[in-house]
Design a protein around this motif. Sequence first.
Motif, PDB file in Angstrom:
ATOM      1  N   VAL A  15       0.843  -1.200   0.000  1.00 32.95           N
ATOM      2  CA  VAL A  15       0.000   0.000   0.000  1.00 32.95           C
ATOM      3  C   VAL A  15       0.875   1.247   0.000  1.00 32.95           C
ATOM      4  CG1 VAL A  15      -1.526   1.380   1.495  1.00 32.95           C
ATOM      5  CG2 VAL A  15      -2.069  -1.012   1.022  1.00 32.95           C
ATOM      6  N   HIS A  44      -6.585  -0.158   6.114  1.00 30.99           N
ATOM      7  CA  HIS A  44      -6.021   0.004   4.777  1.00 30.99           C
ATOM      8  C   HIS A  44      -6.604  -1.025   3.813  1.00 30.99           C
ATOM      9  CE1 HIS A  44      -2.917   2.871   6.074  1.00 30.99           C
ATOM     10  NE2 HIS A  44      -2.984   2.207   7.212  1.00 30.99           N
ATOM     11  N   LEU A  46      -6.104  -2.748  -0.189  1.00 27.30           N
ATOM     12  CA  LEU A  46      -5.157  -3.007  -1.262  1.00 27.30           C
ATOM     13  C   LEU A  46      -5.907  -3.602  -2.456  1.00 27.30           C
ATOM     14  CD1 LEU A  46      -2.208  -3.294  -2.325  1.00 27.30           C
ATOM     15  CD2 LEU A  46      -2.153  -5.538  -1.176  1.00 27.30           C
ATOM     16  N   ALA A  56      -4.802   1.508  -3.888  1.00 29.41           N
ATOM     17  CA  ALA A  56      -4.878   1.514  -2.427  1.00 29.41           C
ATOM     18  C   ALA A  56      -5.853   2.572  -1.943  1.00 29.41           C
ATOM     19  CB  ALA A  56      -3.489   1.773  -1.832  1.00 29.41           C
TER      20      ALA A  56
END
Length: 140
Positions: A15, A44, A46, A56
């Motif tokens: 990322v 996060h 991806l 990302a």
Amino acid sequence: MQVKVVETKHELEQVFQIRKKVFVEEQHVPIEEEIDQYEKEAVHFLLLHHGDPAGAGRFRIVDGKGKAERICVLPEMRGSGAGKAIMEAIEEYARSQNVPALKLNAQVHAIPFYEKLGYKVVSEEFMDAGIPHKTMLKEF
């Protein structure tokens, strides 16, 4: 294309590599502004294309609303639906967190992309990292 929530250190490094390529190298955002104090609290995402990292984004809850941040796609994947896939994954995650809305600070050139996804501009233009932005919101 597959979008997944980051679960490993290696995925998080992927990322950061994508974000550095897009924001730091391509858009000249200083690295100290791109990688910030919210990395540890953010969820996060991806995007993988044929198993290779291609995009990302991240999600946080700010003032009771979801916030999509750092949405980016590698140049060779733009126009392929990759950005939409990232946003759909973040929206699905946001709904699972029972937030009433998702907001984001869009670079002005990307506003039409977010409008197609149902976001509405809710602020005047402002500068962030030397790039003009507007805040956008989508209520669930």
